[in-house]
Design an enzyme around this catalytic site. Structure first.
Site, PDB file in Angstrom:
ATOM      1  N   SER A 105      64.591  54.116  38.130  1.00  0.00           N
ATOM      2  CA  SER A 105      64.715  53.047  39.119  1.00  0.00           C
ATOM      3  C   SER A 105      66.187  52.834  39.423  1.00  0.00           C
ATOM      4  O   SER A 105      66.912  52.235  38.640  1.00  0.00           O
ATOM      5  CB  SER A 105      64.086  51.777  38.570  1.00  0.00           C
ATOM      6  OG  SER A 105      62.707  51.989  38.381  1.00  0.00           O
TER       7      SER A 105
ATOM      8  N   ASN B  27      58.499  43.932  47.514  1.00  0.00           N
ATOM      9  CA  ASN B  27      57.443  42.926  47.594  1.00  0.00           C
ATOM     10  C   ASN B  27      58.044  41.580  47.260  1.00  0.00           C
ATOM     11  O   ASN B  27      58.351  41.315  46.101  1.00  0.00           O
ATOM     12  CB  ASN B  27      56.330  43.245  46.596  1.00  0.00           C
ATOM     13  CG  ASN B  27      55.476  44.370  47.110  1.00  0.00           C
ATOM     14  OD1 ASN B  27      54.861  44.238  48.156  1.00  0.00           O
ATOM     15  ND2 ASN B  27      55.485  45.476  46.409  1.00  0.00           N
TER      16      ASN B  27
ATOM     17  N   CYS C 212      65.608  42.504  36.021  1.00  0.00           N
ATOM     18  CA  CYS C 212      66.049  42.901  37.364  1.00  0.00           C
ATOM     19  C   CYS C 212      65.752  41.763  38.341  1.00  0.00           C
ATOM     20  O   CYS C 212      64.714  41.115  38.270  1.00  0.00           O
ATOM     21  CB  CYS C 212      65.339  44.180  37.802  1.00  0.00           C
ATOM     22  SG  CYS C 212      65.696  45.566  36.721  1.00  0.00           S
TER      23      CYS C 212
ATOM     24  N   CYS D 271      53.734  46.941  43.575  1.00  0.00           N
ATOM     25  CA  CYS D 271      54.868  46.967  42.658  1.00  0.00           C
ATOM     26  C   CYS D 271      55.581  45.627  42.609  1.00  0.00           C
ATOM     27  O   CYS D 271      55.854  45.030  43.638  1.00  0.00           O
ATOM     28  CB  CYS D 271      55.895  47.973  43.127  1.00  0.00           C
ATOM     29  SG  CYS D 271      55.513  49.597  42.632  1.00  0.00           S
TER      30      CYS D 271
ATOM     31  N   GLY E 271      57.076  45.686  32.181  1.00  0.00           N
ATOM     32  CA  GLY E 271      57.872  46.071  31.023  1.00  0.00           C
ATOM     33  C   GLY E 271      58.695  47.326  31.225  1.00  0.00           C
ATOM     34  O   GLY E 271      58.478  48.098  32.163  1.00  0.00           O
ATOM     35  N   GLU E 272      59.660  47.503  30.329  1.00  0.00           N
ATOM     36  CA  GLU E 272      60.517  48.689  30.341  1.00  0.00           C
ATOM     37  C   GLU E 272      60.033  49.610  29.218  1.00  0.00           C
ATOM     38  O   GLU E 272      60.290  49.350  28.038  1.00  0.00           O
ATOM     39  CB  GLU E 272      61.979  48.251  30.127  1.00  0.00           C
ATOM     40  CG  GLU E 272      62.961  49.379  29.862  1.00  0.00           C
ATOM     41  CD  GLU E 272      62.853  50.560  30.829  1.00  0.00           C
ATOM     42  OE1 GLU E 272      62.982  50.368  32.048  1.00  0.00           O
ATOM     43  OE2 GLU E 272      62.625  51.694  30.344  1.00  0.00           O
TER      44      GLU E 272
ATOM     45  N   HIS F 216      67.971  51.896  42.778  1.00  0.00           N
ATOM     46  CA  HIS F 216      68.134  50.637  43.534  1.00  0.00           C
ATOM     47  C   HIS F 216      69.525  50.347  44.073  1.00  0.00           C
ATOM     48  O   HIS F 216      69.710  49.390  44.829  1.00  0.00           O
ATOM     49  CB  HIS F 216      67.665  49.417  42.734  1.00  0.00           C
ATOM     50  CG  HIS F 216      66.295  49.555  42.172  1.00  0.00           C
ATOM     51  ND1 HIS F 216      65.229  49.954  42.920  1.00  0.00           N
ATOM     52  CD2 HIS F 216      65.826  49.374  40.909  1.00  0.00           C
ATOM     53  CE1 HIS F 216      64.143  49.994  42.150  1.00  0.00           C
ATOM     54  NE2 HIS F 216      64.486  49.663  40.935  1.00  0.00           N
TER      55      HIS F 216
ATOM     56  N   CYS G 271      59.633  41.388  30.399  1.00  0.00           N
ATOM     57  CA  CYS G 271      60.631  42.450  30.310  1.00  0.00           C
ATOM     58  C   CYS G 271      61.998  41.822  30.093  1.00  0.00           C
ATOM     59  O   CYS G 271      62.329  40.803  30.697  1.00  0.00           O
ATOM     60  CB  CYS G 271      60.647  43.282  31.595  1.00  0.00           C
ATOM     61  SG  CYS G 271      61.826  44.653  31.527  1.00  0.00           S
TER      62      CYS G 271
ATOM     63  N   CYS H 242      48.289  52.553  36.775  1.00  0.00           N
ATOM     64  CA  CYS H 242      49.620  51.990  36.541  1.00  0.00           C
ATOM     65  C   CYS H 242      49.522  51.104  35.300  1.00  0.00           C
ATOM     66  O   CYS H 242      48.775  50.123  35.278  1.00  0.00           O
ATOM     67  CB  CYS H 242      50.017  51.190  37.791  1.00  0.00           C
ATOM     68  SG  CYS H 242      51.613  50.402  37.661  1.00  0.00           S
TER      69      CYS H 242
ATOM     70  N   SER I 138      58.550  55.545  33.952  1.00  0.00           N
ATOM     71  CA  SER I 138      59.527  54.985  34.877  1.00  0.00           C
ATOM     72  C   SER I 138      60.480  54.098  34.087  1.00  0.00           C
ATOM     73  O   SER I 138      60.046  53.259  33.305  1.00  0.00           O
ATOM     74  CB  SER I 138      58.798  54.156  35.942  1.00  0.00           C
ATOM     75  OG  SER I 138      59.722  53.514  36.788  1.00  0.00           O
TER      76      SER I 138
ATOM     77  N   GLU J 290      49.061  43.378  33.062  1.00  0.00           N
ATOM     78  CA  GLU J 290      48.234  43.884  34.137  1.00  0.00           C
ATOM     79  C   GLU J 290      48.205  45.405  34.184  1.00  0.00           C
ATOM     80  O   GLU J 290      49.170  46.076  33.826  1.00  0.00           O
ATOM     81  CB  GLU J 290      48.733  43.318  35.467  1.00  0.00           C
ATOM     82  CG  GLU J 290      48.387  41.849  35.552  1.00  0.00           C
ATOM     83  CD  GLU J 290      48.907  41.173  36.794  1.00  0.00           C
ATOM     84  OE1 GLU J 290      48.415  40.089  37.096  1.00  0.00           O
ATOM     85  OE2 GLU J 290      49.786  41.725  37.466  1.00  0.00           O
TER      86      GLU J 290
ATOM     87  N   CYS K 137      62.443  41.717  40.564  1.00  0.00           N
ATOM     88  CA  CYS K 137      61.184  42.018  39.874  1.00  0.00           C
ATOM     89  C   CYS K 137      60.596  40.755  39.262  1.00  0.00           C
ATOM     90  O   CYS K 137      61.282  40.062  38.498  1.00  0.00           O
ATOM     91  CB  CYS K 137      61.440  43.063  38.791  1.00  0.00           C
ATOM     92  SG  CYS K 137      60.027  43.353  37.722  1.00  0.00           S
TER      93      CYS K 137
HETATM   94  N1  SAH Z   1      60.633  48.961  33.912  1.00  0.00           N
HETATM   95  C1  SAH Z   1      60.374  50.180  34.557  1.00  0.00           C
HETATM   96  C2  SAH Z   1      58.939  50.345  34.998  1.00  0.00           C
HETATM   97  C3  SAH Z   1      58.235  49.141  35.581  1.00  0.00           C
HETATM   98  S1  SAH Z   1      58.749  48.614  37.155  1.00  0.00           S
HETATM   99  C4  SAH Z   1      61.322  50.373  35.729  1.00  0.00           C
HETATM  100  O1  SAH Z   1      62.019  49.450  36.093  1.00  0.00           O
HETATM  101  O2  SAH Z   1      61.372  51.483  36.237  1.00  0.00           O
HETATM  102  C5  SAH Z   1      58.074  49.843  38.246  1.00  0.00           C
HETATM  103  C6  SAH Z   1      58.797  49.969  39.577  1.00  0.00           C
HETATM  104  O3  SAH Z   1      58.572  48.812  40.401  1.00  0.00           O
HETATM  105  C7  SAH Z   1      60.298  50.065  39.400  1.00  0.00           C
HETATM  106  O4  SAH Z   1      60.848  51.081  40.202  1.00  0.00           O
HETATM  107  C8  SAH Z   1      60.750  48.713  39.875  1.00  0.00           C
HETATM  108  O5  SAH Z   1      62.054  48.758  40.276  1.00  0.00           O
HETATM  109  C9  SAH Z   1      59.778  48.414  40.985  1.00  0.00           C
HETATM  110  N2  SAH Z   1      59.742  47.003  41.367  1.00  0.00           N
HETATM  111  C10 SAH Z   1      59.907  45.937  40.587  1.00  0.00           C
HETATM  112  N3  SAH Z   1      59.802  44.799  41.306  1.00  0.00           N
HETATM  113  C11 SAH Z   1      59.567  45.155  42.573  1.00  0.00           C
HETATM  114  C12 SAH Z   1      59.341  44.438  43.793  1.00  0.00           C
HETATM  115  N4  SAH Z   1      59.337  43.106  43.813  1.00  0.00           N
HETATM  116  N5  SAH Z   1      59.135  45.136  44.907  1.00  0.00           N
HETATM  117  C13 SAH Z   1      59.095  46.489  44.881  1.00  0.00           C
HETATM  118  N6  SAH Z   1      59.287  47.228  43.774  1.00  0.00           N
HETATM  119  C14 SAH Z   1      59.520  46.573  42.622  1.00  0.00           C
HETATM  120 FE1  SF4 Z   2      61.885  45.289  33.744  1.00  0.00          FE
HETATM  121 FE2  SF4 Z   2      61.412  47.350  35.407  1.00  0.00          FE
HETATM  122 FE3  SF4 Z   2      61.085  44.808  36.223  1.00  0.00          FE
HETATM  123 FE4  SF4 Z   2      63.534  45.751  35.797  1.00  0.00          FE
HETATM  124  S1  SF4 Z   2      62.078  46.471  37.353  1.00  0.00           S
HETATM  125  S2  SF4 Z   2      62.758  43.756  35.115  1.00  0.00           S
HETATM  126  S3  SF4 Z   2      63.191  47.070  34.050  1.00  0.00           S
HETATM  127  S4  SF4 Z   2      59.930  45.830  34.656  1.00  0.00           S
END
Ligand code: SAH
Ligand code: SF4
Length: 396
Positions: free
Chosen positions: A222, A306, A116, A349, A168-169, A224, A112, A105, A200, A92, A119
């Site tokens: 990120s 979210n 996490c 996000c 993705g990362e 957290h 990924c 974005c 990111s 996406e 996510c």
């Molecule tokens: N993998 C990279 C970039 C993609 S995620 C990373 O983790 O940074 C982009 C951002 O969205 C990250 O800061 C991630 O922690 C956040 N994110 C992921 N899932 C989320 C959710 N359910 N609610 C809010 N933010 C989220």
């Molecule tokens: Fe991958 Fe970023 Fe999601 Fe973590 S937050 S699972 S690194 S996409």
């Protein structure tokens, strides 16, 4: 003969390609401008290229993005595209318009591997890396589609900022990422300044160092969690690259970064990482107290979580987020709370699920390993009863 997709090439690679065709290198710059500045996909359009070259290219190259599976437009102007990347996978891309900018974005992987807990991409597991062309195609398609759709005057850009915050990362797909960044930054391409392109990362320490040397752009990390015990749980990559190493990498990055701060993203999870005590712990972390290091110059971006059912997590209340932000602000850190955009189309996000696949059994893995809850009481018990995955207060 394989047909090359010219979106795969940064300008240097396109020059090499032109040489292989027996053409002068400077032809690559003309070609590159047609592709990225004008959005051409047909060699016949390229009127200042010799007919012989156009014919040569037509036989062996193409310029094409992935097929669009769906497009959704939110009432707030956010647009989300789902692209088919083959093998039952989709990624996406989200366009977020604001008064003074248009942000895209962009995704870097299908799924990924970091996994996490909060996510939805992480819950899908990892399918594959995107190629440079698939990363670039998201921008190429969106920019030129939007120029037409929004009827922008010649020479006006629709997209002024790119954030690698889709699926993705990015730093686990480094080899494809860097040429894609170069296309974004190239004056003959999208001409975005380094400050307007943000990578990111969940904290792939050695690759933060490489990015600093190869292609320093704005960096978002990120975070957290304010300590290793909690971060190990939420962002499993922390077990490999713990916070002290990550903070040190951030400090090194700042030597060459186009901005004089790192953005720390912090997803607000109710009862997990959102107490005032944890905010104080964060202050100490970025000041280097007890980590043998100095300050990390930074800003905080608090992201309201979210929710999605499989996570078993919920978002912190508005008041909690405000109180957490206040502790950071009182400690001298610029802290913003991210506005949620495109919620009616699941474009916010962490909602970027694409075709939900679970190739690596990420769901089972997450269900087995409970998250630490820093809260006793009925909600955790209810979650347990409901059989959700956040089950344990002790985090055993
Ligand atoms: N993998 C990279 C970039 C993609 S995620 C990373 O983790 O940074 C982009 C951002 O969205 C990250 O800061 C991630 O922690 C956040 N994110 C992921 N899932 C989320 C959710 N359910 N609610 C809010 N933010 C989220
Ligand atoms: Fe991958 Fe970023 Fe999601 Fe973590 S937050 S699972 S690194 S996409």
């Amino acid at each position: 003969m394989t047909v090359a997709n010219l979106l795969e090439f940064d300008r240097e690679a396109l020059a090499v390609y032109c040489e292989q065709l027996g053409e002068k290198r400077f032809r690559a710059t003309q070609l590159f401008r047609w592709i990225h500045q004008k959005g051409a996909s047909d060699f016949d359009q390229m009127s200042d290229l010799a007919r012989a070259l156009r014919d040569k290219l037509a036989g062996r190259a193409r310029i094409a993005a992935m097929a669009v599976v769906s497009e959704q437009a939110s009432s707030d102007g956010t647009i989300k595209w789902l692209f088919d990347v083959g093998g039952g996978n989709a990624v996406e891309t989200v366009f977020i318009p604001e008064d003074d900018r248009g942000t895209l974005c962009v995704s870097s992987q299908a799924g990924c591997a970091v996994g996490c807990r909060f996510c939805s991409t992480g819950h899908q597991g990892f399918s594959r890396n995107l190629t440079t062309g698939e990363i670039v195609a998201q921008l190429w398609f969106a920019e030129h589609h939007l120029r037409k759709r929004l009827n922008l005057p010649e020479g006006t850009r629709a997209i002024t900022n790119v954030v690698m915050m889709g699926m993705g990362e990015p730093l686990q797909n480094y080899a494809a990422l860097v040429p894609a960044l170069r296309v974004m930054l190239d004056d003959h391409g999208y001409g975005l300044s380094r400050r307007r392109v943000t990578v990111s990362t969940s904290g792939v320490v050695p690759m933060i160092d490489r990015l600093r040397d190869d292609c320093p752009v704005a960096l978002a990390v990120s975070l957290h969690a304010p300590n290793d015990a909690l971060r190990d749980d939420l962002v499993p990559l922390n077990r490999k690259y713990p916070l002290a190493d990550l903070m040190a990498a951030c400090r090194r990055y700042l030597d060459k970064a186009p901005r004089d701060f790192i953005t720390f993203e912090y997803c607000m999870l109710d009862g997990v990482n959102d107490s005032d005590a944890q905010a104080h712990e964060l202050l100490a972390l970025v000041r280097g107290d007890g980590h043998g290091g100095a300050d990390v110059s930074c800003k905080f971006n608090l992201i309201p979580f979210n929710p999605f059912p499989a996570s078993g997590l919920t978002c912190s209340s508005k008041d909690r987020v405000a109180s957490f932000a206040r502790v950071l602000q009182d400690g001298g850190l610029v802290t913003t709370v991210r506005k949620t955009r495109g919620q009616d189309i699941d474009a916010a996000c962490g909602q970027l699920a694409g075709e939900v696949q679970d190739r690596t059994s990420a769901k089972q893995r997450m269900a087995r390993a409970p998250v630490h809850l820093h809260r006793s009481g009925s909600e955790a018990v209810e979650a347990m009863r409901a059989g959700r995955s956040v089950a344990s207060e002790s985090g055993s």
